[in-house]
Structures are given as structure tokens and as C-alpha cells.
Design an enzyme around this catalytic site. Structure first.
Site, PDB file in Angstrom:
ATOM      1  N   ARG A 165     -16.679  28.377 -93.392  1.00  0.00           N
ATOM      2  CA  ARG A 165     -16.636  27.205 -92.492  1.00  0.00           C
ATOM      3  C   ARG A 165     -16.992  25.918 -93.258  1.00  0.00           C
ATOM      4  NH1 ARG A 165     -14.839  30.801 -90.808  1.00  0.00           N
ATOM      5  NH2 ARG A 165     -15.211  31.963 -88.897  1.00  0.00           N
ATOM      6  N   SER A 239     -18.505  29.388 -81.446  1.00  0.00           N
ATOM      7  CA  SER A 239     -19.778  29.756 -82.093  1.00  0.00           C
ATOM      8  C   SER A 239     -20.549  28.496 -82.462  1.00  0.00           C
ATOM      9  CB  SER A 239     -19.520  30.549 -83.375  1.00  0.00           C
ATOM     10  OG  SER A 239     -18.733  31.668 -83.075  1.00  0.00           O
ATOM     11  N   GLU A 335     -22.945  25.499 -86.885  1.00  0.00           N
ATOM     12  CA  GLU A 335     -21.546  25.411 -87.328  1.00  0.00           C
ATOM     13  C   GLU A 335     -20.908  24.147 -86.750  1.00  0.00           C
ATOM     14  OE1 GLU A 335     -19.121  28.969 -86.821  1.00  0.00           O
ATOM     15  OE2 GLU A 335     -17.365  27.711 -86.509  1.00  0.00           O
TER      16      GLU A 335
HETATM   17  C1  LIG Z   1     -13.669  28.589 -77.280  1.00  0.00           C
HETATM   18  C2  LIG Z   1     -13.677  28.233 -78.745  1.00  0.00           C
HETATM   19  C3  LIG Z   1     -13.498  29.223 -79.694  1.00  0.00           C
HETATM   20  C4  LIG Z   1     -13.514  28.913 -81.049  1.00  0.00           C
HETATM   21  N1  LIG Z   1     -13.324  29.930 -81.949  1.00  0.00           N
HETATM   22  C5  LIG Z   1     -13.303  29.658 -83.276  1.00  0.00           C
HETATM   23  C6  LIG Z   1     -13.056  30.697 -84.243  1.00  0.00           C
HETATM   24  O1  LIG Z   1     -12.802  31.854 -83.891  1.00  0.00           O
HETATM   25  N2  LIG Z   1     -13.077  30.364 -85.545  1.00  0.00           N
HETATM   26  C7  LIG Z   1     -13.316  29.099 -85.975  1.00  0.00           C
HETATM   27  O2  LIG Z   1     -13.304  28.873 -87.186  1.00  0.00           O
HETATM   28  N3  LIG Z   1     -13.541  28.098 -85.083  1.00  0.00           N
HETATM   29  C8  LIG Z   1     -13.553  28.342 -83.764  1.00  0.00           C
HETATM   30  N4  LIG Z   1     -13.794  27.340 -82.863  1.00  0.00           N
HETATM   31  C9  LIG Z   1     -14.099  25.990 -83.345  1.00  0.00           C
HETATM   32  C10 LIG Z   1     -12.880  25.042 -83.414  1.00  0.00           C
HETATM   33  O3  LIG Z   1     -11.816  25.567 -82.688  1.00  0.00           O
HETATM   34  C11 LIG Z   1     -12.439  24.789 -84.858  1.00  0.00           C
HETATM   35  O4  LIG Z   1     -13.507  24.354 -85.650  1.00  0.00           O
HETATM   36  C12 LIG Z   1     -11.305  23.754 -84.929  1.00  0.00           C
HETATM   37  O5  LIG Z   1     -10.785  23.710 -86.227  1.00  0.00           O
HETATM   38  C13 LIG Z   1     -11.748  22.362 -84.522  1.00  0.00           C
HETATM   39  O6  LIG Z   1     -10.587  21.564 -84.422  1.00  0.00           O
HETATM   40  P1  LIG Z   1     -10.599  20.177 -83.652  1.00  0.00           P
HETATM   41  O7  LIG Z   1      -9.301  19.515 -83.887  1.00  0.00           O
HETATM   42  O8  LIG Z   1     -10.996  20.381 -82.255  1.00  0.00           O
HETATM   43  O9  LIG Z   1     -11.763  19.433 -84.457  1.00  0.00           O
HETATM   44  P2  LIG Z   1     -12.693  18.278 -83.878  1.00  0.00           P
HETATM   45  O10 LIG Z   1     -13.779  18.903 -83.065  1.00  0.00           O
HETATM   46  O11 LIG Z   1     -11.887  17.200 -83.286  1.00  0.00           O
HETATM   47  O12 LIG Z   1     -13.356  17.780 -85.233  1.00  0.00           O
HETATM   48  C14 LIG Z   1     -14.232  18.631 -85.964  1.00  0.00           C
HETATM   49  C15 LIG Z   1     -14.644  17.897 -87.238  1.00  0.00           C
HETATM   50  O13 LIG Z   1     -13.498  17.721 -88.066  1.00  0.00           O
HETATM   51  C16 LIG Z   1     -13.245  16.334 -88.293  1.00  0.00           C
HETATM   52  N5  LIG Z   1     -11.796  16.137 -88.224  1.00  0.00           N
HETATM   53  C17 LIG Z   1     -10.967  16.466 -87.211  1.00  0.00           C
HETATM   54  N6  LIG Z   1      -9.702  16.167 -87.531  1.00  0.00           N
HETATM   55  C18 LIG Z   1      -9.736  15.631 -88.771  1.00  0.00           C
HETATM   56  C19 LIG Z   1      -8.755  15.115 -89.662  1.00  0.00           C
HETATM   57  N7  LIG Z   1      -7.465  15.073 -89.330  1.00  0.00           N
HETATM   58  N8  LIG Z   1      -9.154  14.621 -90.852  1.00  0.00           N
HETATM   59  C20 LIG Z   1     -10.456  14.643 -91.215  1.00  0.00           C
HETATM   60  N9  LIG Z   1     -11.439  15.127 -90.434  1.00  0.00           N
HETATM   61  C21 LIG Z   1     -11.083  15.621 -89.238  1.00  0.00           C
HETATM   62  C22 LIG Z   1     -13.986  15.596 -87.192  1.00  0.00           C
HETATM   63  O14 LIG Z   1     -14.342  14.284 -87.586  1.00  0.00           O
HETATM   64  C23 LIG Z   1     -15.192  16.489 -86.961  1.00  0.00           C
HETATM   65  O15 LIG Z   1     -16.204  16.223 -87.913  1.00  0.00           O
HETATM   66  C24 LIG Z   1     -13.739  27.599 -81.481  1.00  0.00           C
HETATM   67  C25 LIG Z   1     -13.904  26.586 -80.518  1.00  0.00           C
HETATM   68  C26 LIG Z   1     -13.851  26.890 -79.170  1.00  0.00           C
HETATM   69  C27 LIG Z   1     -14.021  25.794 -78.172  1.00  0.00           C
END
Ligand SMILES: Cc1cc2nc3c(=O)[nH]c(=O)nc-3n(C[C@H](O)[C@H](O)[C@H](O)COP(=O)(O)OP(=O)(O)OC[C@H]3O[C@@H](n4cnc5c(N)ncnc54)[C@H](O)[C@@H]3O)c2cc1C
Length: 339
Positions: A165, A239, A335
Site C-alpha cells: 500500500r 481497511s 492505511e
Molecule cells: C468498501 C471499500 C473496500 C476497499 N477495499 C480495498 C482493497 O481491497 N484493497 C485496496 O488496496 N484498497 C481498498 N479500498 C481503498 C480504496 O478503494 C483504494 O485505496 C483506492 O485506490 C482509492 O481510490 P480513490 O480514487 O478513491 O482515492 P482517493 O480517496 O480519492 O485518494 C486517495 C489518495 O490518493 C491521492 N490521489 C487520488 N488520485 C490521485 C491522482 N490522480 N494523482 C495523485 N494522487 C492522487 C489523494 O490525494 C489521496 O491522498 C477500499 C475502499 C472501500 C471504500
């Protein structure tokens, strides 16, 4: 592109926290992104938070800078050889939509990562992972906009320094780049990975006799839907903590006191301990204080059951960390990105 002021972020984070952004914009192209960083106020060094799906953040306060939502779209095949197909996806694409595209086109590699929330752009930032696969396993390269130099740069897998991660974008380049597209190297001939979690059990339940990309994707979807709360119903970010890694020696010592402790031995002879199990042993599973709580089915998931504030969830996470440290001598790491 419109710059709005004092906008609620409730709909832009899966915890459903009602914090406000001082400035707010959505960008759909590189030129709009570039425009954002040339605006008069962005030169005054106000902080910028780029978001995709907001599914890995906890907003503990109002954001005094600019929140920019990445809505860059597009998925295309850019190259192929005998064994691989190279697929480039814009960073604002929904991650699961990319998985569906790969499944439909019989491209293997991301099926175990089905139904993970969020955007393509955040996937390498977090090195998302599930069921024995991480994004780094299918990653080829990405393009990112350098905020200071106002130009794009290409990053190889080596440049990204992926870890559990983790990547450079979470550490040394934090806040310096906006990922604009990611290229994945997918396999024409699948190598199935069904050894992790309950995938094989679910495939049996589904009556699958011949493995396929689509069947594995569906099995993962079924498992995830049965055990993880849907953020549309209960605010959460998956998580909340990482599974901590400890030495085999420390794990064996813990096993004498806690014979049921859950851990997975890694290749380097360290052990990844199930944080959820430890949290449960400390009595947090199903705990609720106001609207902030620890989910009743999955202790690793902290939840907003209504109108919790980000700080309530943050404080709960601190209490959980203290009790796990007191009982097991292990310091948990969050995380979720704390904003
Ligand atoms: C129900 C649920 C289940 C999940 N299961 C998993 C799992 O099994 N495995 C796992 O790894 N994760 C899991 N996650 C976490 C999440 O889905 C991931 O971390 C995902 O990659 C986050 O994407 P996001 O676009 O929502 O990021 P955001 O929450 O919008 O951003 C997260 C971080 O990344 C940065 N960011 C976002 N986009 C960019 C970009 N284009 N350039 C630079 N920085 C950026 C943001 O500034 C922030 O710091 C889960 C989440 C939920 C709600």
C-alpha cells in the site's frame, strides 16, 4: 472549468464526512489540470488535494485549499505483443470499470482486484491489492503532472518504488504530482490465482468447473459484497489499518501467548499479522460511540453510521491503536490517508 467556493465534500468521500472545501473544481483533461495550477490563487501556494473517488481518505477538518476532482476519462489499447496487451486508462476512470473492460476483453491480471472502490489514478499511489494480487503486478508505467514544474513525467514501475500500500507518491513525492494516466500490462494467457482467501470455496459454491477470468472476477465480487459494508449504506473506506509486518521470532513469541493469532509468512521470513484479528481480540468489533464505530462483521473497517465527524473516527482509530499496542506490543499503521 468552474471554481466553486465553500463546497461540502460529503458526496466526494466514501466515509460521507461533511467537511467543506474552501475552493473546489473538477477537471476532465490535462489542459484543465494545467489551467488549475496557473490560476492566480494557486500561485499563492495554497494547498491542493486531488481526489478520485475519495475512498481512501478521512477528512478530519475543513480543507482550507483547493480540492480538485479528477474526472479524466478513457480506456484504450495502446500496444500488444504475443503475450501481453498494454491498456492505458485515464486517471479519473473508475477502477472497477477498468476491471470490467479487461474481463470483457479476456485480458488477465486484474480479476482478483474486482470491485475495489476509487479511481485508476489512485491505484498505483496506494498500490492497491486484494486476494494475493497488487497493482504493481500488472503495472507498466504512468504519466503524472509535476505541479511545481507544470509538465508531465513518465514513471516506470521501478520509479514508483511500490511497497505494501505504498509508492513514492505517498512518501517522497507526496503532494508533488497528479497522476493523469496509468498503463497496465495485461496477460493474453491467464495465470489464475485462486489460493487466497475464500476464492476457491466461492468458485465451488458457484459450480465453476473450468476457471476463467470472468468466473474469478465474479467470485471476488460475491465475496466482497458479502463481507464488506457498502459505502452507499454505511460510510467507510475499506481497511482502515495496514496488516503489520513483524519478525518470525516475534510472531512465534506471540503465538505462545495467543495460540489463535492469525499471520501469513512472507517470502523474506517476516510475518504479516491480521490487524483485524487483533482489533477484534481487543473487543472493538461492533463498538459504536455516537456515529463512529468499528464494523460488526469486519473489525478492520471503521465506519460512519450517520453524522460522525472525521475527528471522531480519527480519535477512535487512535484508541484502537493504543489498545492493540498494549495487548500485543504491535503499533498499527493507518492505511487511510488522514487529511
Ligand atoms: C468498501 C471499500 C473496500 C476497499 N477495499 C480495498 C482493497 O481491497 N484493497 C485496496 O488496496 N484498497 C481498498 N479500498 C481503498 C480504496 O478503494 C483504494 O485505496 C483506492 O485506490 C482509492 O481510490 P480513490 O480514487 O478513491 O482515492 P482517493 O480517496 O480519492 O485518494 C486517495 C489518495 O490518493 C491521492 N490521489 C487520488 N488520485 C490521485 C491522482 N490522480 N494523482 C495523485 N494522487 C492522487 C489523494 O490525494 C489521496 O491522498 C477500499 C475502499 C472501500 C471504500
Amino acid at each position: 472549468m468552474q471554481i466553486q467556493e465553500n463546497i461540502s465534500l460529503k458526496l466526494y468521500n466514501t466515509f460521507g464526512i461533511n467537511a467543506t472545501a474552501r475552493y473546489f473544481a473538477k477537471f476532465t483533461s490535462l489542459s484543465e489540470l494545467n489551467e488549475l495550477f496557473h490560476l492566480e490563487f494557486s500561485n499563492k501556494e495554497i494547498p491542493t488535494l486531488v481526489l478520485g473517488g475519495g475512498s481512501n481518505i478521512l477528512l478530519t477538518q475543513d480543507y482550507s485549499g483547493l480540492v480538485a476532482i479528477n474526472e479524466m476519462q478513457g480506456i484504450e489499447v495502446i500496444n500488444q505483443d504475443t503475450l501481453h496487451v498494454y491498456v492505458r486508462a485515464a486517471a479519473g476512470e473508475n477502477w472497477h470499470r477498468l476491471v470490467v473492460y479487461c474481463v470483457e476483453n479476456n485480458l488477465a491480471g486484474v480479476e482478483n482486484l474486482s470491485l475495489i472502490w476509487g479511481s485508476v489514478g489512485a491505484s498505483p499511489m496506494q498500490n492497491i491489492g486484494a486476494y494475493g494480487v497488487e497493482v504493481k503486478d500488472v503495472f507498466y508505467q504512468l504519466e503524472a503532472y509535476n505541479i511545481k514544474e507544470k509538465k508531465t513525467q513518465v514513471f516506470s514501475a521501478k520509479d514508483c518504488e511500490f511497497g505494501y500500500r505504498e509508492s513514492v507518491f505517498k512518501r517522497k513525492y507526496k503532494g508533488q504530482f497528479v497522476i493523469t494516466s496509468v498503463t497496465f500490462k495485461l496477460n493474453k494467457k491467464p495465470v489464475f490465482n485462486t489460493s487466497y482467501g475464500a476464492i476457491q470455496q466461492e468458485l465451488d459454491k458457484m459450480g465453476v468447473h473450468e476457471l476463467s477470468i470472468a468466473a474469478i472476477s465474479q467470485a471476488v465480487i460475491n465475496i466482497r459484497q458479502s463481507k464488506l459494508p457498502d459505502p452507499k449504506e454505511i460510510g467507510n473506506a475499506g481497511s482502515f489499518f495496514k496488516n503489520p509486518t513483524i519478525s518470525k521470532q516475534q510472531f512465534e513469541k506471540l503465538q505462545t501467548e495467543f495460540p489463535a493469532i492469525v499471520g501469513y509468512i512472507a517470502k523474506d521470513n517476516t510475518v504479516k499479522v491480521a490487524a483485524g484479528w487483533m482489533i477484534e481480540q481487543c473487543g472493538w468489533k461492533g463498538y459504536k460511540k455516537g456515529d463512529a464505530g468499528c464494523h460488526s462483521k469486519q473489525a478492520l473497517v471503521l465506519a460512519n453510521y450517520g453524522n460522525a465527524k472525521g475527528i471522531d473516527i480519527y480519535n477512535l482509530s487512535t484508541e484502537i491503536m493504543h489498545s492493540v499496542e498494549a495487548k500485543f506490543g504491535i503499533i498499527l499503521e493507518r492505511e487511510v490517508n488522514i487529511i
